[in-house]
Write a protein that holds these residues in place. Structure first.
Motif, PDB file in Angstrom:
ATOM      1  N   ALA A 152      -8.942   3.439  -3.564  1.00  0.00           N
ATOM      2  CA  ALA A 152      -8.170   4.378  -2.643  1.00  0.00           C
ATOM      3  C   ALA A 152      -8.645   4.561  -1.342  1.00  0.00           C
ATOM      4  O   ALA A 152      -7.573   4.183   0.106  1.00  0.00           O
ATOM      5  N   ARG A 153     -10.078   5.029  -0.806  1.00  0.00           N
ATOM      6  CA  ARG A 153     -10.226   4.716   0.267  1.00  0.00           C
ATOM      7  C   ARG A 153     -10.261   3.622   0.624  1.00  0.00           C
ATOM      8  O   ARG A 153     -10.201   3.941   2.684  1.00  0.00           O
ATOM      9  N   ASP A 154      -9.686   2.549   0.622  1.00  0.00           N
ATOM     10  CA  ASP A 154      -9.846   1.742   0.883  1.00  0.00           C
ATOM     11  C   ASP A 154      -8.239   0.733   2.083  1.00  0.00           C
ATOM     12  O   ASP A 154      -8.500  -0.200   2.527  1.00  0.00           O
ATOM     13  N   CYS A 155      -7.598   1.837   1.156  1.00  0.00           N
ATOM     14  CA  CYS A 155      -6.798   1.643   1.958  1.00  0.00           C
ATOM     15  C   CYS A 155      -6.480   1.726   3.292  1.00  0.00           C
ATOM     16  O   CYS A 155      -6.933   2.551   3.658  1.00  0.00           O
ATOM     17  N   MET A 156      -5.529   0.225   3.932  1.00  0.00           N
ATOM     18  CA  MET A 156      -5.504   0.551   5.322  1.00  0.00           C
ATOM     19  C   MET A 156      -3.860   1.395   5.883  1.00  0.00           C
ATOM     20  O   MET A 156      -3.551   1.707   6.851  1.00  0.00           O
ATOM     21  N   GLU A 157      -3.322   1.846   4.953  1.00  0.00           N
ATOM     22  CA  GLU A 157      -1.853   2.418   4.955  1.00  0.00           C
ATOM     23  C   GLU A 157      -0.943   1.211   6.056  1.00  0.00           C
ATOM     24  O   GLU A 157      -0.522   2.212   6.763  1.00  0.00           O
ATOM     25  N   CYS A 158      -1.260   0.280   5.458  1.00  0.00           N
ATOM     26  CA  CYS A 158      -0.064  -1.364   6.517  1.00  0.00           C
ATOM     27  C   CYS A 158       1.288  -0.644   5.685  1.00  0.00           C
ATOM     28  O   CYS A 158       2.009  -1.069   6.295  1.00  0.00           O
ATOM     29  N   GLY A 159       1.762  -0.443   4.365  1.00  0.00           N
ATOM     30  CA  GLY A 159       2.449   0.008   3.996  1.00  0.00           C
ATOM     31  C   GLY A 159       3.337  -0.833   2.927  1.00  0.00           C
ATOM     32  O   GLY A 159       4.977  -1.419   2.831  1.00  0.00           O
ATOM     33  N   CYS A 160       2.683  -2.428   3.081  1.00  0.00           N
ATOM     34  CA  CYS A 160       2.812  -3.784   2.294  1.00  0.00           C
ATOM     35  C   CYS A 160       3.854  -3.639   0.856  1.00  0.00           C
ATOM     36  O   CYS A 160       4.456  -3.518   0.331  1.00  0.00           O
ATOM     37  N   CYS A 161       2.635  -2.468   0.582  1.00  0.00           N
ATOM     38  CA  CYS A 161       3.395  -2.302  -1.045  1.00  0.00           C
ATOM     39  C   CYS A 161       4.262  -1.338  -1.214  1.00  0.00           C
ATOM     40  O   CYS A 161       5.321  -1.556  -1.558  1.00  0.00           O
ATOM     41  N   ALA A 162       5.021  -0.226  -0.029  1.00  0.00           N
ATOM     42  CA  ALA A 162       6.245   0.275  -0.480  1.00  0.00           C
ATOM     43  C   ALA A 162       7.379  -0.390   0.033  1.00  0.00           C
ATOM     44  O   ALA A 162       8.502  -0.905  -0.713  1.00  0.00           O
ATOM     45  N   TYR A 163       7.048  -1.471   0.674  1.00  0.00           N
ATOM     46  CA  TYR A 163       8.365  -2.203   1.763  1.00  0.00           C
ATOM     47  C   TYR A 163       7.825  -3.244   0.529  1.00  0.00           C
ATOM     48  O   TYR A 163       9.466  -3.833  -0.047  1.00  0.00           O
ATOM     49  N   SER A 164       7.641  -3.455  -0.397  1.00  0.00           N
ATOM     50  CA  SER A 164       7.426  -4.658  -1.581  1.00  0.00           C
ATOM     51  C   SER A 164       9.076  -3.560  -2.504  1.00  0.00           C
ATOM     52  O   SER A 164       8.819  -4.461  -3.781  1.00  0.00           O
ATOM     53  N   CYS A 165       8.296  -2.431  -2.860  1.00  0.00           N
ATOM     54  CA  CYS A 165       8.887  -2.263  -4.021  1.00  0.00           C
ATOM     55  C   CYS A 165      10.220  -1.858  -4.408  1.00  0.00           C
ATOM     56  O   CYS A 165      10.912  -1.329  -3.960  1.00  0.00           O
ATOM     57  N   PRO A 166      10.447  -2.655  -5.233  1.00  0.00           N
ATOM     58  CA  PRO A 166      11.662  -2.468  -5.987  1.00  0.00           C
ATOM     59  C   PRO A 166      12.738  -0.928  -6.385  1.00  0.00           C
ATOM     60  O   PRO A 166      13.621  -0.722  -6.368  1.00  0.00           O
ATOM     61  N   ALA A 167      11.482  -0.392  -6.505  1.00  0.00           N
ATOM     62  CA  ALA A 167      11.959   0.402  -7.591  1.00  0.00           C
ATOM     63  C   ALA A 167      12.110   2.225  -6.456  1.00  0.00           C
ATOM     64  O   ALA A 167      12.029   3.462  -6.523  1.00  0.00           O
ATOM     65  N   GLY A 168      11.552   1.576  -4.754  1.00  0.00           N
ATOM     66  CA  GLY A 168      12.185   2.873  -4.079  1.00  0.00           C
ATOM     67  C   GLY A 168      10.649   3.889  -3.946  1.00  0.00           C
ATOM     68  O   GLY A 168      11.069   5.380  -3.263  1.00  0.00           O
ATOM     69  N   ILE A 169       9.329   3.442  -4.824  1.00  0.00           N
ATOM     70  CA  ILE A 169       8.096   4.696  -4.961  1.00  0.00           C
ATOM     71  C   ILE A 169       7.453   4.173  -3.361  1.00  0.00           C
ATOM     72  O   ILE A 169       7.327   3.312  -3.140  1.00  0.00           O
ATOM     73  N   PRO A 170       7.497   5.901  -3.512  1.00  0.00           N
ATOM     74  CA  PRO A 170       6.569   5.585  -1.876  1.00  0.00           C
ATOM     75  C   PRO A 170       4.779   5.695  -2.076  1.00  0.00           C
ATOM     76  O   PRO A 170       4.247   6.307  -1.918  1.00  0.00           O
ATOM     77  N   LEU A 171       4.508   4.666  -2.669  1.00  0.00           N
ATOM     78  CA  LEU A 171       3.870   3.815  -2.819  1.00  0.00           C
ATOM     79  C   LEU A 171       2.637   5.064  -1.630  1.00  0.00           C
ATOM     80  O   LEU A 171       1.269   5.326  -1.945  1.00  0.00           O
ATOM     81  N   VAL A 172       2.160   4.337  -0.260  1.00  0.00           N
ATOM     82  CA  VAL A 172       1.617   4.814   0.652  1.00  0.00           C
ATOM     83  C   VAL A 172       1.302   6.371   1.113  1.00  0.00           C
ATOM     84  O   VAL A 172       0.417   6.809   0.837  1.00  0.00           O
ATOM     85  N   GLN A 173       2.857   6.765   0.834  1.00  0.00           N
ATOM     86  CA  GLN A 173       2.545   8.726   0.700  1.00  0.00           C
ATOM     87  C   GLN A 173       1.173   8.902  -0.031  1.00  0.00           C
ATOM     88  O   GLN A 173       0.887   9.679  -0.323  1.00  0.00           O
TER      89      GLN A 173
END
Ligand code: SF4
Ligand code: SF4
Length: 445
Positions: free
Chosen positions: A403-424
Motif C-alpha cells: 500500500a505504501r507504494d501507491c502514489m495516489e494517481c487515481g487510475c484505479c478509482a477512475y477505472s472501477c465500474p462499481a464506483g468504489i473510492p479505492l484511493v480513499q
C-alpha cells in the motif's frame, strides 16, 4: 523523435481544449497578499518579519527550518500588516505573513555575483536554496535538495518533465511555447550542476507544437539534449513512470530516481531555476490554469504567490451558477477546496471549477472482480485487495501487499465500474500504516 510509454495507466478525456491555446496572462498583484510559510515539502518556514516592517519585491520573509524546507519571499513591495493563520489545502491551516502591496514594485533582489556558468555547482545550489525554488510539478520538493545527491549516487540523466498529463491543466504547455529558451537554459543549468551526460525533455505527443518549438532551440550545438515524446497516457508525468518510459530504468519500490542515476524536474521548475540563477529572482510567482465548465472564462495566468484564490477566479470572470466543486490541481490528483478564501501557494498549478455534470460518479456497488483497477495501476498494485484489507482494519497485510507504494494517481478509482473510492481506502491504509509503525517504534524504545 522517439515515442515512449510505460505499463498501466488510463486515458481520460483531457479537456485541455478549454485553455491550451490561451497565452499566459500576467495578473497584477492584489492589494493584500497572504504569503504562506508552508508552501513546500518539509518543515514550514519561520517568519523573519514583524508587523509594520517594509518589505521589497523578492525580500526573504521566511527562513527555511532544516535541510528539507524552503525560503519564502515577498512577491511585492509594501508593509507587513500582521502574522496570521490561513487555510491550507493539505494541512488545514498554516502560518502566513499578510502584506499590504504599495504598488511601487521596489525590487529587493540582485543577479548573482557572476554569470551562472562561472560559478561552482555548490554555489549554484546555495543560490537556489536562497531563492526558495521548489518543484512546481506538484510535489514542491526543495530543488536545492534534489540537486545535492550523495556522492555514491551519481546522476547521468536529467529528464525535464513537460508531460503535463493531468487533464484540464495547460500552463506547462504554455510555458514551453512562450519561454522555450528559458526552459532549455534551465535544463542546461541543471545538467551542469549534476554533471549529467544525458539530458532529455519529455513532451507528450498531444503537445507537438511545444516539442517542435523546443526542438528548434536545440539545433545549434546542444549535444546531449534530446526531445522525447511519450504517448498520451495518464500518469505519464509521474517520476517513476516517466523514467521508465524514457530510459527503461525501474526505480525500486521505496527508492528514488537517484537510485537509477536520474533526476526529474518539471519545466516550470526549470524556468524558476533559470530566473533565480540568471536574474536573481526568487520564486515569487508561477504559471497556473484556471479552468473547468464552472468558471466563466478559463485562462492560463501568471500570478503572484499569496494572491487570494478568489481573485484568480474573479480574473477569469468568476464562477458560473451551478458550480459544485473547486479543486486545487487537476481532477486526478487535485484536492477539493472548502473555500476560495485562501492564498495561492507554490504548489497551486491550477484551479478546476466543476459543474455537477463534470463531477458525476456512478453509485457505489460491490466489487465485481473485473480486475480493471489492477490492470490500470501503474505501480502494479492490487487496489481491490488493499481496499478489502483496509475495510477489515488489517493494516499489516496492507503493508505487505505494498500500500505504501501507491502514489495516489487515481487510475484505479477512475477505472472501477462499481464506483468504489479505492484511493480513499488506500490513503486511509497508508496513514494507518504510518501510525502503526510509529507506535511500534515507540513501544520498542
Ligand atoms: S493503487 Fe495507487 S498507484 Fe495504483 S492506480 Fe490506485 S492510486 Fe494509482
Ligand atoms: S475495478 Fe472495481 S469492481 Fe473491478 S476489481 Fe477493481 S475494485 Fe473490483
Amino acid at each position: 523523435m522517439r515515442l515512449f510509454e510505460f505499463p498501466g495507466g488510463v486515458h481520460p478525456d483531457d479537456h485541455k481544449e478549454l485553455t491550451r491555446s490561451k497565452p499566459l496572462e500576467a495578473l497584477s498583484a492584489p492589494e493584500l497578499l497572504n504569503v504562506s510559510m508552508a508552501q513546500h515539502l518539509g518543515a514550514p518556514a519561520q517568519p523573519l518579519v514583524k508587523p509594520g516592517e517594509r518589505v521589497l519585491v523578492g525580500q526573504k520573509i521566511g527562513e527555511p527550518r532544516g535541510f528539507i524546507s524552503a525560503a519564502v519571499h515577498s512577491p511585492v513591495s509594501g508593509k507587513v500588516k500582521r502574522l496570521t493563520q490561513v487555510p491550507h489545502p493539505e494541512l488545514g491551516r498554516c502560518q502566513a505573513v499578510l502584506i499590504e502591496n504599495d504598488g511601487e514594485d521596489e525590487r529587493g533582489y540582485q543577479p548573482p555575483e557572476r554569470p551562472w556558468s562561472e560559478l561552482e555547482p555548490k554555489r549554484l545550489v546555495e543560490l537556489l536554496a536562497e531563492a526558495g525554488v521548489v518543484g512546481l510539478g506538484g510535489a514542491t520538493f526543495p530543488s536545492h535538495v534534489k540537486l545535492s545527491p550523495p556522492e555514491n549516487k551519481p546522476i547521468d540523466t536529467v529528464i525535464l518533465n513537460g508531460v503535463e498529463c493531468e487533464p484540464y491543466l495547460t500552463s506547462d504547455h504554455r510555458l514551453m511555447l512562450e519561454r522555450p529558451d528559458d526552459v532549455v537554459l534551465g535544463l542546461k543549468i541543471v545538467r551542469s550542476i549534476l554533471g549529467a551526460k544525458q539530458a532529455l525533455i519529455a513532451v507528450e505527443s498531444n503537445k507537438s507544437d511545444a516539442a517542435a518549438k523546443l526542438s528548434a532551440k536545440l539545433i545549434h550545438g546542444d549535444s546531449g539534449i534530446e526531445i522525447v515524446v511519450p504517448r498520451v497516457r495518464y500518469p505519464q508525468g509521474a517520476e517513476k513512470q516517466l523514467i521508465y518510459a524514457c530510459t527503461k530504468r525501474r526505480v525500486p519500490n521505496g527508492g528514488l530516481p537517484m537510485d537509477v542515476g536520474c533526476v526529474v524536474h518539471n519545466v516550470g521548475t526549470a524556468v524558476a531555476i533559470r530566473d533565480a540563477l540568471v536574474d536573481g529572482r526568487p520564486l515569487i510567482s508561477r504559471a497556473l490554469t484556471i479552468t473547468g465548465m464552472g468558471v466563466d472564462t478559463p485562462k492560463n495566468l501568471l500570478a503572484a504567490i499569496g494572491t487570494p484564490l478568489s481573485a484568480l477566479v474573479d480574473a477569469c470572470g468568476g464562477l458560473k451558477s451551478g458550480t459544485v466543486k473547486v479543486i486545487s490541481g487537476g481532477p486526478m490528483m487535485g484536492i477539493a477546496l472548502g473555500t476560495l478564501d485562501q492564498p495561492m501557494i507554490k504548489s497551486t498549478g491550477g484551479l478546476l471549477c466543476l459543474t455537477a455534470s463534470e463531477t458525476f460518479k456512478p453509485e457505489q456497488g460491490p466489487c465485481i472482480r473485473c480486475g480493471r483497477c489492477i490492470r490500470a495501476c501503474p505501480m502494479r498494485l492490487q487496489p481491490t485487495l488493499i481496499a478489502a484489507r483496509t475495510k477489515l482494519d488489517d493494516f499489516d497485510e496492507c503493508l505487505r501487499i505494498g500500500a505504501r507504494d501507491c502514489m495516489e494517481c487515481g487510475c484505479c478509482a477512475y477505472s472501477c465500474p462499481a464506483g468504489i473510492p479505492l484511493v480513499q481506502y488506500i490513503k486511509l491504509a497508508k496513514s494507518e500504516i504510518a501510525q502503526l509503525q510509529r507506535r511500534r517504534k515507540e513501544e520498542a524504545r
